[in-house]
Motif scaffolding. Structure first.
Motif, PDB file in Angstrom:
ATOM      1  N   ARG A   3       0.862  -1.242   0.052  1.00  0.00           N
ATOM      2  CA  ARG A   3       0.007   0.117   0.058  1.00  0.00           C
ATOM      3  C   ARG A   3       0.952   1.053  -0.054  1.00  0.00           C
ATOM      4  NH1 ARG A   3      -5.082  -1.431   2.174  1.00  0.00           N
ATOM      5  NH2 ARG A   3      -5.592  -3.528   1.292  1.00  0.00           N
ATOM      6  N   ARG A   4       1.554   1.525  -1.076  1.00  0.00           N
ATOM      7  CA  ARG A   4       2.446   2.584  -1.352  1.00  0.00           C
ATOM      8  C   ARG A   4       2.232   3.245  -2.483  1.00  0.00           C
ATOM      9  NH1 ARG A   4       6.516  -0.983   0.488  1.00  0.00           N
ATOM     10  NH2 ARG A   4       7.844  -0.786  -1.164  1.00  0.00           N
ATOM     11  N   PRO A   5       2.490   4.507  -2.756  1.00  0.00           N
ATOM     12  CA  PRO A   5       2.026   5.357  -4.104  1.00  0.00           C
ATOM     13  C   PRO A   5       2.592   4.451  -5.194  1.00  0.00           C
ATOM     14  CG  PRO A   5       2.703   6.847  -2.423  1.00  0.00           C
ATOM     15  CD  PRO A   5       2.891   5.500  -1.750  1.00  0.00           C
ATOM     16  N   MET A   6       3.617   4.193  -5.151  1.00  0.00           N
ATOM     17  CA  MET A   6       4.440   3.519  -6.467  1.00  0.00           C
ATOM     18  C   MET A   6       3.475   2.364  -6.909  1.00  0.00           C
ATOM     19  SD  MET A   6       7.970   1.207  -6.493  1.00  0.00           S
ATOM     20  CE  MET A   6       8.256  -0.140  -7.830  1.00  0.00           C
ATOM     21  N   SER A  51       2.526  11.692  -1.247  1.00  0.00           N
ATOM     22  CA  SER A  51       1.496  11.294  -0.039  1.00  0.00           C
ATOM     23  C   SER A  51       0.255  10.655  -0.719  1.00  0.00           C
ATOM     24  CB  SER A  51       1.097  12.446   1.109  1.00  0.00           C
ATOM     25  OG  SER A  51       0.237  13.349  -0.010  1.00  0.00           O
ATOM     26  N   TRP A  52      -0.573  10.037   0.145  1.00  0.00           N
ATOM     27  CA  TRP A  52      -1.760   9.475  -0.595  1.00  0.00           C
ATOM     28  C   TRP A  52      -2.457  10.281  -1.180  1.00  0.00           C
ATOM     29  CZ3 TRP A  52      -2.468   4.431  -1.348  1.00  0.00           C
ATOM     30  CH2 TRP A  52      -1.692   3.694  -0.702  1.00  0.00           C
ATOM     31  N   GLY A  53      -2.703  11.587  -0.574  1.00  0.00           N
ATOM     32  CA  GLY A  53      -3.462  12.608  -1.264  1.00  0.00           C
ATOM     33  C   GLY A  53      -2.838  12.970  -2.601  1.00  0.00           C
ATOM     34  N   SER A  54      -1.736  13.380  -2.717  1.00  0.00           N
ATOM     35  CA  SER A  54      -1.126  13.908  -3.937  1.00  0.00           C
ATOM     36  C   SER A  54      -1.020  12.623  -5.063  1.00  0.00           C
ATOM     37  CB  SER A  54       0.530  14.181  -3.660  1.00  0.00           C
ATOM     38  OG  SER A  54       1.201  13.164  -3.112  1.00  0.00           O
TER      39      SER A  54
END
Length: 317
Positions: A58-61, A141-144
């Motif tokens: 659960r990471r942006p990548m 971040s999760w938002g961006s």
């Protein structure tokens, strides 16, 4: 543009000729793309499921990777089933309505543009992770990540609106046969009896804007990564940095390499059969290879795949 003939009737549907010239090898040309299409579906669905179920990913990548896999599924499904249906017809062709043809072209262009922007967003993610690791959590971040992904889909959706509108304003007065396996721009313009100058200019400018924007972000991101590599003295650290972005760089090279052959080389050396073969490659091969590229060199994804599909996980142990 074809000369207008008063005896022609306006076209309400098109017949895609497909690969009618390979009638004797129809079984091979049906089986091979079908196998590759099924592999692409299974691989990309596996990526989506694994990232969605494994909390360690659960990471942006990996969020960007699920968006890419979702896009690849839709991308292949827009054209490949229609191509396969063409091999089951009596003469290798299948009819598609005028509205269906424009819709197919819209979705194909929308997904292609979205992939360009997604690859650019992933390049930016790699740049921040490698060059600014201490600020990674704040910048990506999760938002961006959500906003970047949503922007890619939105801009990709807006990209074909003007080109498709201009295509809808053209007159098609026969013949209604498209020498391709889906509704691509070039065969449609060839069958129009309207002036296509404005349409061709718009297509060129829109495509140029998409490619320049996305490729500039990718080039600047990797330019900074290369600059950082030049200042790293330890070979082990350099290998670590290269392994971090190797998969994405390979996918970018594959995507833009096939894009070059699709829209540049085929203009220099035009051949209908060659164009169709390049289109098959472009529609199936990258979506099939991309999941493999991201998993073969990624220990985290391979570990997650092993945990998700191991026998013990199914038994809840």
């Amino acid at each position: 543009m074809q000369p207008c003939d008063q005896n022609w009737t306006h076209v309400t549907e098109f017949a895609t000729l497909g690969f009618a010239e390979v009638h004797e090898m129809r079984l091979l040309f049906f089986t091979l793309p079908l196998t590759m299409y099924l592999f692409a579906l299974v691989e990309n669905l596996a990526i989506i499921l694994v990232v969605g179920l494994d909390h360690q990913l659960r990471r942006p990548m990996y969020v960007f990777l699920t968006h890419l896999s979702c896009l690849e599924i839709w991308y292949t499904s827009v054209t490949v089933p229609k191509m396969l249906a063409g091999f089951t017809g009596g003469h290798g062709g299948k009819n598609i309505s005028y509205a269906g043809c424009l819709s197919q072209l819209f979705i194909f262009t929308f997904l292609g543009a979205t992939e360009c922007f997604l690859l650019a967003a992933m390049a930016y993610d790699r740049y921040v992770a490698i060059c600014m690791p201490l600020r990674y959590g704040a910048l990506v971040s999760w938002g961006s990540c959500f906003h970047l992904s949503a922007a890619c889909w939105l801009v990709g959706f807006l990209t074909p609106i003007l080109p498709i509108y201009l295509m809808s304003r053209l007159t098609f007065c026969g013949p209604n046969v498209i020498d391709h396996f889906f509704c691509d721009v070039s065969p449609l313009l060839a069958s129009s009896c309207s002036d296509v100058t404005l349409k061709e200019t718009t297509d060129f400018l829109v495509s140029l804007a998409v490619l320049l924007t996305s490729s500039t972000v990718i080039a600047v991101s990797y330019g900074n990564i290369v600059w950082m590599l030049l200042h790293i003295r330890l070979a082990a650290e350099r290998r670590k940095v290269l392994s971090t972005c190797a998969a994405h760089l390979t996918v970018v090279s594959l995507f833009y390499g096939t894009l070059f052959f699709m829209y540049v080389w085929t203009k220099v050396a035009p051949s209908i059969n060659f164009n169709k073969m390049v289109s098959v490659f472009y529609s199936i091969v990258p979506p099939m290879l991309n999941p493999l590229i991201y998993t073969l060199r990624n220990k985290e994804v391979k570990g997650a795949l092993g945990r998700a599909f191991s026998f013990r996980s199914w038994k809840g142990q």
